[in-house]
Scaffold this active site. Sequence first.
Site, PDB file in Angstrom:
ATOM      1  N   TRP A 158       0.868  -1.237  -0.170  1.00  0.00           N
ATOM      2  CA  TRP A 158       0.123  -0.021  -0.090  1.00  0.00           C
ATOM      3  C   TRP A 158       1.020   1.399  -0.040  1.00  0.00           C
ATOM      4  O   TRP A 158       1.486   1.479   0.990  1.00  0.00           O
ATOM      5  CB  TRP A 158      -0.654  -0.100   1.332  1.00  0.00           C
ATOM      6  CG  TRP A 158      -2.008  -0.860   1.357  1.00  0.00           C
ATOM      7  CD1 TRP A 158      -2.384  -1.641   0.191  1.00  0.00           C
ATOM      8  CD2 TRP A 158      -3.023  -1.171   2.255  1.00  0.00           C
ATOM      9  NE1 TRP A 158      -3.485  -2.542   0.593  1.00  0.00           N
ATOM     10  CE2 TRP A 158      -3.896  -2.127   1.967  1.00  0.00           C
ATOM     11  CE3 TRP A 158      -3.057  -0.600   3.564  1.00  0.00           C
ATOM     12  CZ2 TRP A 158      -5.017  -2.586   2.583  1.00  0.00           C
ATOM     13  CZ3 TRP A 158      -4.196  -1.024   4.327  1.00  0.00           C
ATOM     14  CH2 TRP A 158      -5.221  -1.917   4.020  1.00  0.00           C
ATOM     15  N   GLU A 159       0.950   2.106  -1.078  1.00  0.00           N
ATOM     16  CA  GLU A 159       1.831   3.085  -1.228  1.00  0.00           C
ATOM     17  C   GLU A 159       1.059   4.406  -1.588  1.00  0.00           C
ATOM     18  O   GLU A 159       2.021   5.393  -1.522  1.00  0.00           O
ATOM     19  CB  GLU A 159       2.905   2.890  -2.258  1.00  0.00           C
ATOM     20  CG  GLU A 159       3.565   1.732  -2.013  1.00  0.00           C
ATOM     21  CD  GLU A 159       4.557   1.361  -3.228  1.00  0.00           C
ATOM     22  OE1 GLU A 159       5.301   2.214  -3.496  1.00  0.00           O
ATOM     23  OE2 GLU A 159       4.652   0.164  -3.802  1.00  0.00           O
TER      24      GLU A 159
END
Length: 462
Positions: A158-159
């Site tokens: 998750w960026e």
Amino acid sequence: MLGLTQHAQKVWRMKPFSPEVSPGSSPATAGHLLRISTLFLTLLELAQVCRGSVVSNRPFITVWNGDTHWCLTEYGVDVDVSVFDVVANKEQSFQGSNMTIFYREELGTYPYYTPTGEPVFGGLPQNASLVTHLAHTFQDIKAAMPEPDFSGLAVIDWEAWRPRWAFNWDSKDIYRQRSMELVQAEHPDWPETLVEAAAKNQFQEAAEAWMAGTLQLGQVLRPRGLWGYYGFPDCYNNDFLSLNYTGQCPVFVRDQNDQLGWLWNQSYALYPSIYLPAALMGTEKSQMYVRHRVQEALRVAIVSRDPHVPVMPYVQIFYEMTDYLLPLEELEHSLGESAAQGVAGAVLWLSSDKTSTKESCQAIKAYMDSTLGPFIVNVTSAALLCSEALCSGHGRCVRHPSYPEALLTLNPASFSIELTHDGRPPSLKGTLSLKDRAQMAMKFRCRCYRGWRGKWCDKRGM
């Protein structure tokens, strides 16, 4: 809820924030998830006892996270990593029994903003339905990991946003701005300082609930998996152009990482990124860059609830965002530097666009056979020999601070690696000399596996 602050627990239990993201979740499904959540504490304690994985009691492993099977099926190019003792999934897929990575579209209903500023699933963690997310995540995990005894790496990528307010700069500043707009709309008479303080608190508490809660659900469903987030912890030591670049993590970054204790405590593995940016090419700064990123991961691991939590840096075989393969010296500065610091292993990630042509597949195969594969055999063998020679086979060798340039590699005067061309693993020939053992004892010390202690890891006990 284990590992969550009181406010985050409140976020966990409260009704969905945003009505627009909850219609897909039936009351029965949401209720089922909430009943499951009440069992988390008991089940997670059980999961701690049941843990065991592909990295257990091995000094150093490499795990392949690239879809190179495509090279074989489409172009007839067999990039065989297994002969070099690299752990890989069947058919070298991104998801399998040894390694599964979840991107944002593959796990639940992760909230984020598109590059044009459009919200997806509410945009903000405090404006999205965690219950809906967990309902979808429950099914996604079961589909991607059908075996209940999955014991491989379980990585969540998750960026879009970062859980610390201070880290959401540049393109991620939209998460701060929209968070403040949310508070301002509810309290139009509040001064800006109060709005920002409330927005910061709401965002960080919700981010914690989302990230910790997702880990918890994964750990309940697949308790032997090494659950963690890609890119955490980060060091943000990217000021390469500085003339006096040391690679050290800024003090404020370490302070912020200290505030993420809930994340380190909840993680079953840490996956920092040590991808080498193209800006490091030819600068001789790569080793300093990697050194401090790995040190930061080890630092937060040691002070976490489980000081034995594995650290598995993510490595690319290309300079980031380029088609330039890393030369041998850069493998030493990334893989070699990591092994010398005593990490459990490394994940070798390969973007799917690197296998899109026959030429690129052939280049990867040639690189694996001639450069990367033999180096992995070298480092893996040296780590094993050092573990047996110094740590009674019950620990990892860790470089002594007095020898910051020492690497865990074989002495070419004592060993040779003979490559084969018939699909068989390369053969390692040689033995540790007395001088080799003396050098190891001088430059390295032991970090014992769980259940062992003592200078040489020869005594039972924590």
